[in-house]
Write a protein that holds these residues in place. Structure first.
Motif, PDB file in Angstrom:
ATOM      1  N   MET A 155       6.551  69.600  25.263  1.00  0.00           N
ATOM      2  CA  MET A 155       6.402  68.264  24.717  1.00  0.00           C
ATOM      3  C   MET A 155       7.293  68.124  23.490  1.00  0.00           C
ATOM      4  O   MET A 155       7.455  69.052  22.723  1.00  0.00           O
ATOM      5  N   ASP A 156       7.816  66.958  23.290  1.00  0.00           N
ATOM      6  CA  ASP A 156       8.700  66.649  22.186  1.00  0.00           C
ATOM      7  C   ASP A 156       7.916  66.630  20.864  1.00  0.00           C
ATOM      8  O   ASP A 156       6.778  66.205  20.820  1.00  0.00           O
ATOM      9  N   SER A 157       8.518  67.095  19.756  1.00  0.00           N
ATOM     10  CA  SER A 157       7.819  67.116  18.471  1.00  0.00           C
ATOM     11  C   SER A 157       7.666  65.717  17.890  1.00  0.00           C
ATOM     12  O   SER A 157       6.811  65.486  17.056  1.00  0.00           O
ATOM     13  N   GLU A 158       8.502  64.788  18.328  1.00  0.00           N
ATOM     14  CA  GLU A 158       8.370  63.404  17.875  1.00  0.00           C
ATOM     15  C   GLU A 158       7.451  62.652  18.827  1.00  0.00           C
ATOM     16  O   GLU A 158       7.618  62.708  20.032  1.00  0.00           O
ATOM     17  N   SER A 159       6.468  61.977  18.254  1.00  0.00           N
ATOM     18  CA  SER A 159       5.581  61.195  19.116  1.00  0.00           C
ATOM     19  C   SER A 159       6.034  59.735  19.102  1.00  0.00           C
ATOM     20  O   SER A 159       6.467  59.218  18.084  1.00  0.00           O
ATOM     21  N   VAL A 160       5.946  59.118  20.238  1.00  0.00           N
ATOM     22  CA  VAL A 160       6.337  57.725  20.387  1.00  0.00           C
ATOM     23  C   VAL A 160       5.061  56.895  20.442  1.00  0.00           C
ATOM     24  O   VAL A 160       4.193  57.132  21.269  1.00  0.00           O
ATOM     25  N   LYS A 161       4.957  55.937  19.544  1.00  0.00           N
ATOM     26  CA  LYS A 161       3.777  55.066  19.517  1.00  0.00           C
ATOM     27  C   LYS A 161       4.150  53.734  20.146  1.00  0.00           C
ATOM     28  O   LYS A 161       5.114  53.095  19.746  1.00  0.00           O
ATOM     29  N   VAL A 162       3.375  53.347  21.133  1.00  0.00           N
ATOM     30  CA  VAL A 162       3.612  52.102  21.848  1.00  0.00           C
ATOM     31  C   VAL A 162       2.351  51.258  21.760  1.00  0.00           C
ATOM     32  O   VAL A 162       1.267  51.724  22.076  1.00  0.00           O
ATOM     33  N   LYS A 163       2.492  50.015  21.314  1.00  0.00           N
ATOM     34  CA  LYS A 163       1.343  49.107  21.266  1.00  0.00           C
ATOM     35  C   LYS A 163       1.223  48.408  22.605  1.00  0.00           C
ATOM     36  O   LYS A 163       2.204  47.939  23.171  1.00  0.00           O
ATOM     37  N   ARG A 164      -0.011  48.363  23.110  1.00  0.00           N
ATOM     38  CA  ARG A 164      -0.286  47.715  24.395  1.00  0.00           C
ATOM     39  C   ARG A 164      -1.513  46.831  24.249  1.00  0.00           C
ATOM     40  O   ARG A 164      -2.374  47.092  23.421  1.00  0.00           O
ATOM     41  N   ASP A 165      -1.589  45.802  25.068  1.00  0.00           N
ATOM     42  CA  ASP A 165      -2.801  45.004  25.136  1.00  0.00           C
ATOM     43  C   ASP A 165      -3.905  45.863  25.725  1.00  0.00           C
ATOM     44  O   ASP A 165      -3.658  46.696  26.610  1.00  0.00           O
ATOM     45  N   ALA A 166      -5.128  45.685  25.242  1.00  0.00           N
ATOM     46  CA  ALA A 166      -6.236  46.482  25.744  1.00  0.00           C
ATOM     47  C   ALA A 166      -7.477  45.607  25.873  1.00  0.00           C
ATOM     48  O   ALA A 166      -7.618  44.606  25.182  1.00  0.00           O
ATOM     49  N   THR A 167      -8.336  45.996  26.781  1.00  0.00           N
ATOM     50  CA  THR A 167      -9.632  45.345  26.918  1.00  0.00           C
ATOM     51  C   THR A 167     -10.697  46.425  26.890  1.00  0.00           C
ATOM     52  O   THR A 167     -10.443  47.586  27.188  1.00  0.00           O
ATOM     53  N   LYS A 168     -11.902  46.012  26.524  1.00  0.00           N
ATOM     54  CA  LYS A 168     -13.026  46.933  26.475  1.00  0.00           C
ATOM     55  C   LYS A 168     -14.050  46.450  27.492  1.00  0.00           C
ATOM     56  O   LYS A 168     -14.398  45.268  27.513  1.00  0.00           O
ATOM     57  N   ARG A 169     -14.504  47.356  28.342  1.00  0.00           N
ATOM     58  CA  ARG A 169     -15.466  46.988  29.374  1.00  0.00           C
ATOM     59  C   ARG A 169     -16.717  47.837  29.212  1.00  0.00           C
ATOM     60  O   ARG A 169     -16.634  49.066  29.160  1.00  0.00           O
ATOM     61  N   ILE A 170     -17.840  47.174  29.128  1.00  0.00           N
ATOM     62  CA  ILE A 170     -19.124  47.862  28.999  1.00  0.00           C
ATOM     63  C   ILE A 170     -19.988  47.415  30.173  1.00  0.00           C
ATOM     64  O   ILE A 170     -20.161  46.221  30.405  1.00  0.00           O
ATOM     65  N   LEU A 171     -20.530  48.383  30.928  1.00  0.00           N
ATOM     66  CA  LEU A 171     -21.394  48.066  32.058  1.00  0.00           C
ATOM     67  C   LEU A 171     -22.829  48.442  31.714  1.00  0.00           C
ATOM     68  O   LEU A 171     -23.079  49.376  30.956  1.00  0.00           O
ATOM     69  N   ILE A 172     -23.783  47.734  32.302  1.00  0.00           N
ATOM     70  CA  ILE A 172     -25.207  47.937  32.048  1.00  0.00           C
ATOM     71  C   ILE A 172     -25.806  48.723  33.205  1.00  0.00           C
ATOM     72  O   ILE A 172     -25.623  48.362  34.366  1.00  0.00           O
ATOM     73  N   ASN A 173     -26.516  49.819  32.899  1.00  0.00           N
ATOM     74  CA  ASN A 173     -27.196  50.591  33.942  1.00  0.00           C
ATOM     75  C   ASN A 173     -28.459  49.894  34.415  1.00  0.00           C
ATOM     76  O   ASN A 173     -28.692  49.745  35.601  1.00  0.00           O
ATOM     77  N   LYS A 174     -29.305  49.482  33.484  1.00  0.00           N
ATOM     78  CA  LYS A 174     -30.568  48.827  33.815  1.00  0.00           C
ATOM     79  C   LYS A 174     -30.772  47.687  32.834  1.00  0.00           C
ATOM     80  O   LYS A 174     -30.710  47.893  31.623  1.00  0.00           O
ATOM     81  N   ALA A 175     -30.983  46.512  33.351  1.00  0.00           N
ATOM     82  CA  ALA A 175     -31.138  45.341  32.493  1.00  0.00           C
ATOM     83  C   ALA A 175     -32.467  45.413  31.743  1.00  0.00           C
ATOM     84  O   ALA A 175     -33.511  45.644  32.350  1.00  0.00           O
ATOM     85  N   PRO A 176     -32.444  45.223  30.427  1.00  0.00           N
ATOM     86  CA  PRO A 176     -33.683  45.248  29.646  1.00  0.00           C
ATOM     87  C   PRO A 176     -34.435  43.927  29.800  1.00  0.00           C
ATOM     88  O   PRO A 176     -33.849  42.917  30.207  1.00  0.00           O
ATOM     89  N   PRO A 177     -35.734  43.902  29.447  1.00  0.00           N
ATOM     90  CA  PRO A 177     -36.483  42.641  29.520  1.00  0.00           C
ATOM     91  C   PRO A 177     -35.895  41.572  28.588  1.00  0.00           C
ATOM     92  O   PRO A 177     -35.868  40.399  28.911  1.00  0.00           O
ATOM     93  N   ILE A 178     -35.421  41.999  27.418  1.00  0.00           N
ATOM     94  CA  ILE A 178     -34.777  41.091  26.465  1.00  0.00           C
ATOM     95  C   ILE A 178     -33.439  41.711  26.085  1.00  0.00           C
ATOM     96  O   ILE A 178     -33.375  42.842  25.616  1.00  0.00           O
ATOM     97  N   LEU A 179     -32.369  40.975  26.291  1.00  0.00           N
ATOM     98  CA  LEU A 179     -31.033  41.468  25.996  1.00  0.00           C
ATOM     99  C   LEU A 179     -30.495  40.734  24.771  1.00  0.00           C
ATOM    100  O   LEU A 179     -30.462  39.513  24.738  1.00  0.00           O
ATOM    101  N   THR A 180     -30.097  41.491  23.757  1.00  0.00           N
ATOM    102  CA  THR A 180     -29.502  40.920  22.553  1.00  0.00           C
ATOM    103  C   THR A 180     -28.008  41.234  22.573  1.00  0.00           C
ATOM    104  O   THR A 180     -27.618  42.383  22.735  1.00  0.00           O
TER     105      THR A 180
END
Length: 66
Positions: free
Chosen positions: A1-26
């Motif tokens: 691997m090269d000693s110089e690191s290349v930093k690249v900015k990219r668009d990103a999204t965050k995805r969170i999935l629910i295992n079991k729906a609670p009775p009240i969701l906040t």
């Protein structure tokens, strides 16, 4: 691997999935908008939500429904 690191900015999204729906969701909504210079501005407009929400699109598909 090269000693110089290349930093690249990219668009990103965050995805969170629910295992079991609670009775009240906040949910905490971060109501900010980012301008072209990277500054954040708070969104002050009123938001109307329905009394119920269909969580199926947000459920973990590998988890059996109970």
């Amino acid at each position: 691997m090269d000693s110089e690191s290349v930093k690249v900015k990219r668009d990103a999204t965050k995805r969170i999935l629910i295992n079991k729906a609670p009775p009240i969701l906040t949910i905490h909504l971060k109501r900010f908008s980012q301008d072209a210079r990277g500054r954040y501005n708070k969104l002050n407009g009123h938001v109307v939500f329905k009394d119920s929400i269909d969580l199926r699109p947000f459920m973990e598909p590998r988890h059996p429904l109970v």
